[in-house]
Design an enzyme around this catalytic site. Structure first.
Site, mmCIF file in Angstrom:
data_model
loop_
_atom_site.group_PDB
_atom_site.id
_atom_site.type_symbol
_atom_site.label_atom_id
_atom_site.label_comp_id
_atom_site.label_asym_id
_atom_site.label_seq_id
_atom_site.Cartn_x
_atom_site.Cartn_y
_atom_site.Cartn_z
ATOM 1 N N CYS A 259 0.808 -1.229 0.000
ATOM 2 C CA CYS A 259 0.000 0.000 0.000
ATOM 3 C C CYS A 259 0.842 1.281 0.000
ATOM 4 O O CYS A 259 0.642 2.165 -0.833
ATOM 5 C CB CYS A 259 -0.983 -0.006 1.177
ATOM 6 S SG CYS A 259 -0.248 0.149 2.815
ATOM 7 N N HIS A 308 -2.705 1.298 6.844
ATOM 8 C CA HIS A 308 -3.066 1.218 5.423
ATOM 9 C C HIS A 308 -3.253 2.612 4.848
ATOM 10 O O HIS A 308 -3.740 3.521 5.526
ATOM 11 C CB HIS A 308 -4.347 0.405 5.231
ATOM 12 C CG HIS A 308 -4.633 0.116 3.791
ATOM 13 N ND1 HIS A 308 -3.842 -0.701 3.020
ATOM 14 C CD2 HIS A 308 -5.623 0.568 2.955
ATOM 15 C CE1 HIS A 308 -4.327 -0.766 1.795
ATOM 16 N NE2 HIS A 308 -5.401 0.001 1.719
ATOM 17 N N HIS A 320 -5.874 2.053 -4.414
ATOM 18 C CA HIS A 320 -4.874 1.520 -3.478
ATOM 19 C C HIS A 320 -4.438 0.110 -3.860
ATOM 20 O O HIS A 320 -5.026 -0.535 -4.738
ATOM 21 C CB HIS A 320 -5.440 1.523 -2.046
ATOM 22 C CG HIS A 320 -6.569 0.550 -1.827
ATOM 23 N ND1 HIS A 320 -6.822 -0.038 -0.603
ATOM 24 C CD2 HIS A 320 -7.523 0.050 -2.663
ATOM 25 C CE1 HIS A 320 -7.875 -0.837 -0.698
ATOM 26 N NE2 HIS A 320 -8.320 -0.798 -1.927
#
Length: 344
Positions: A259, A308, A320
């Site tokens: 990520c 995240h 993402h």
């Protein structure tokens, strides 16, 4: 003469124990047979457990990324210090040679003072502190000795710093190994769960994810795409070119990403350097706490520990790299726990 004694009969207690044990075995076998079907998790239950394991793996991945970044930084710093020490030692040797030349010239012109001989040793500090000794030296010799003393202190400091950083590097490498093991363990557990699904169930899960990504993509195209800045727009445009690339922990592109690897790579394409990990990226700009105030290209931070991150894509969607087994894609912000946005 053959014995006609009757065979010894087992005691009642022993018969009771054996009978009880046999009955228990039958009951356990029956229970196991009855329990086996109920142990099979449904597709939804497997997905929920796998999603949780992926989230835990990503938490460990971000810690792994941080340890890797720290290791690289320490290695560079140690290399620089070691180069400085090597150059400093050469300078010190030259200073000592210079002082030796002064002493040689003094000897040729009429004999070398015993105190100067002492100063030519590797540790002249004790003698520099004695004023009576300084009185016997020329100003040129005193200056040379002071330079040697300063250089020795500088080298001692740098060696101590290098030693501390080497210890820190060793601890960082241990943390790196620990987090890598944690990631691999979570992913292995997730794979075991997925392997309990039938081919049909796996195909159904894949189809559900593909449909969700498709819906998110259509919402992006229909929504407001006003960007936070020209650089944010450039970062988002770069990230869009990576749609479909697989998630791989620790990866920074361009074959695969995790990520924070995707977001840091995207901003690098726009000429902006941001930190490597999601936790550090959470502090890389101005925080935006309302989803309605987000602009395309803003970083979006998820979960309480900030493990995240993605790029805001407009219309309540984020672009993402989700987790292992998935690819870079669009997804609704509401599918995750939103914390805040970050405007770079």
């Amino acid at each position: 003469m053959a014995s006609h004694r009757r065979p010894k009969q087992p005691s009642r207690a022993r018969v009771t124990v054996l009978t009880t044990a046999a009955a228990a075995a039958v009951v356990l076998s029956a229970n196991a047979a009855n329990a086996a079907p109920s142990e099979k998790l449904s597709k939804g239950e497997v997905k929920a457990k796998v999603d949780k394991l992926y989230e835990e793996a990503e938490q460990a991945t971000e810690k792994l990324d941080g340890a890797q970044e720290k290791q690289q930084k320490l290695q560079k710093e140690i290399s620089t210090i070691q180069d400085n020490v090597a150059r400093g030692q050469e300078d010190l040797n030259k200073l000592r040679d210079s002082l030796g030349s002064l002493a040689t010239a003094q000897y040729r012109s009429g004999g070398i003072d015993p105190s100067v001989q002492l100063f030519l040793s590797s540790n002249p500090d004790d003698y520099l502190d004695k004023a009576s000794t300084l009185d016997q030296l020329s100003s040129q010799q005193v200056e040379a000795l002071k330079k040697i003393q300063d250089k020795q202190r500088e080298l001692a400091q740098e060696r101590a710093e290098a030693s501390d950083k080497l210890k820190d590097l060793s601890a960082t490498r241990a943390e790196l190994a620990k987090q890598k093991t944690a990631v691999q363990g979570k992913l292995a557990d997730a794979q075991k769960l997925l392997n309990t699904l039938t081919a049909k169930e796996k195909a159904a899960l894949d189809q559900e994810q593909a449909q969700a990504a498709s819906r998110a993509s259509s919402r992006v195209n229909l929504g407001n795409t006003g960007s936070a800045s020209s650089r944010a727009a450039a970062a988002f445009a770069a990230a869009q070119t990576q749609l479909g690339k697989p998630y791989v922990y620790g990866a920074t592109g361009t074959a695969s990403y995790d990520c924070s690897g995707l977001t840091s790579w995207a901003y690098a394409q726009a000429g902006v350097t941001i930190p490597r990990t999601s936790e550090a990226q959470a502090n890389a700009g101005t925080r935006i706490y309302s989803e309605s105030d987000l602009k395309v290209g803003d970083l979006v931070i998820f979960y309480g520990d900030y493990h995240h991150v993605g790029l805001y894509a407009g219309n309540g969607q984020v672009l993402h790299a989700p987790h292992t087994g998935a690819v870079v894609r669009y997804e609704s912000i509401s599918d995750m726990t939103f914390e805040f946005g970050v405007r770079i």
